[in-house]
Scaffold this motif. Sequence first.
Motif, PDB file in Angstrom:
ATOM      1  N   HIS A  91     -81.222   9.165 -32.131  1.00 24.31           N
ATOM      2  CA  HIS A  91     -79.844   9.127 -32.627  1.00 24.31           C
ATOM      3  C   HIS A  91     -79.848   9.222 -34.145  1.00 24.31           C
ATOM      4  CE1 HIS A  91     -80.190   4.957 -34.081  1.00 24.31           C
ATOM      5  NE2 HIS A  91     -80.928   4.761 -33.010  1.00 24.31           N
ATOM      6  N   PRO A 132     -79.058   7.994 -37.847  1.00 26.09           N
ATOM      7  CA  PRO A 132     -79.063   6.636 -38.402  1.00 26.09           C
ATOM      8  C   PRO A 132     -77.666   6.070 -38.658  1.00 26.09           C
ATOM      9  CG  PRO A 132     -80.448   8.102 -39.716  1.00 26.09           C
ATOM     10  CD  PRO A 132     -79.779   8.934 -38.673  1.00 26.09           C
ATOM     11  N   ASP A 133     -76.691   6.921 -38.958  1.00 18.55           N
ATOM     12  CA  ASP A 133     -75.358   6.418 -39.269  1.00 18.55           C
ATOM     13  C   ASP A 133     -74.412   6.435 -38.065  1.00 18.55           C
ATOM     14  OD1 ASP A 133     -75.278   9.166 -39.152  1.00 18.55           O
ATOM     15  OD2 ASP A 133     -73.938   9.407 -40.862  1.00 18.55           O
ATOM     16  N   GLN A 155     -72.549   5.169 -34.561  1.00 16.48           N
ATOM     17  CA  GLN A 155     -71.963   3.873 -34.211  1.00 16.48           C
ATOM     18  C   GLN A 155     -72.911   3.070 -33.322  1.00 16.48           C
ATOM     19  OE1 GLN A 155     -68.122   4.365 -32.483  1.00 16.48           O
ATOM     20  NE2 GLN A 155     -67.295   5.425 -34.250  1.00 16.48           N
ATOM     21  N   ARG A 156     -73.252   1.897 -33.743  1.00 19.37           N
ATOM     22  CA  ARG A 156     -74.207   1.056 -33.017  1.00 19.37           C
ATOM     23  C   ARG A 156     -73.741   0.712 -31.599  1.00 19.37           C
ATOM     24  NH1 ARG A 156     -78.467   2.069 -35.710  1.00 19.37           N
ATOM     25  NH2 ARG A 156     -78.495   1.406 -37.845  1.00 19.37           N
ATOM     26  N   THR A 157     -72.453   0.464 -31.412  1.00 21.56           N
ATOM     27  CA  THR A 157     -71.940   0.119 -30.082  1.00 21.56           C
ATOM     28  C   THR A 157     -72.157   1.270 -29.107  1.00 21.56           C
ATOM     29  OG1 THR A 157     -70.273  -1.301 -31.073  1.00 21.56           O
ATOM     30  CG2 THR A 157     -69.905  -0.633 -28.798  1.00 21.56           C
ATOM     31  N   ILE A 175     -74.391   3.633 -29.367  1.00 23.82           N
ATOM     32  CA  ILE A 175     -75.835   3.777 -29.151  1.00 23.82           C
ATOM     33  C   ILE A 175     -76.302   2.784 -28.096  1.00 23.82           C
ATOM     34  CG2 ILE A 175     -78.115   3.478 -30.201  1.00 23.82           C
ATOM     35  CD1 ILE A 175     -76.834   4.511 -32.823  1.00 23.82           C
ATOM     36  N   ARG A 176     -75.878   1.550 -28.195  1.00 27.12           N
ATOM     37  CA  ARG A 176     -76.272   0.524 -27.230  1.00 27.12           C
ATOM     38  C   ARG A 176     -75.801   0.904 -25.832  1.00 27.12           C
ATOM     39  NH1 ARG A 176     -79.971  -2.104 -25.524  1.00 27.12           N
ATOM     40  NH2 ARG A 176     -80.606  -1.355 -27.492  1.00 27.12           N
ATOM     41  N   ARG A 177     -74.561   1.388 -25.703  1.00 31.27           N
ATOM     42  CA  ARG A 177     -74.048   1.805 -24.385  1.00 31.27           C
ATOM     43  C   ARG A 177     -74.878   2.950 -23.814  1.00 31.27           C
ATOM     44  NH1 ARG A 177     -67.586   1.881 -25.587  1.00 31.27           N
ATOM     45  NH2 ARG A 177     -67.321  -0.366 -25.774  1.00 31.27           N
TER      46      ARG A 177
END
Length: 82
Positions: free
Chosen positions: A60, A62-63, A65-67, A69-71
């Motif tokens: 992914h 680096p910038d 969205q973390r949410t 990415i986790r999903r």
Amino acid sequence: MDQRPAQIIETANYDERLETVATGRGIGIVPEVAQRRTRHPAVRFVPLTNAPPIPVSPAHLPDAQRTLIRRFLDAAVRTTSE
């Protein structure tokens, strides 16, 4: 003996690749999940036996969205364990 194809046809996406195979202009190797998710009357999926497993790693930006990415990672782990 080297058995390479006389011509290599590049496609821009999966649908184009599928249609290339369906029209008899090529073959393709796809993951097993493609057989379950793809229906095309002119395409036949044949298992590739004795092929070694191919490792896949998620990537992914680096910038990103973390949410999200986790999903995505959670969904990928669930899919591989099914």
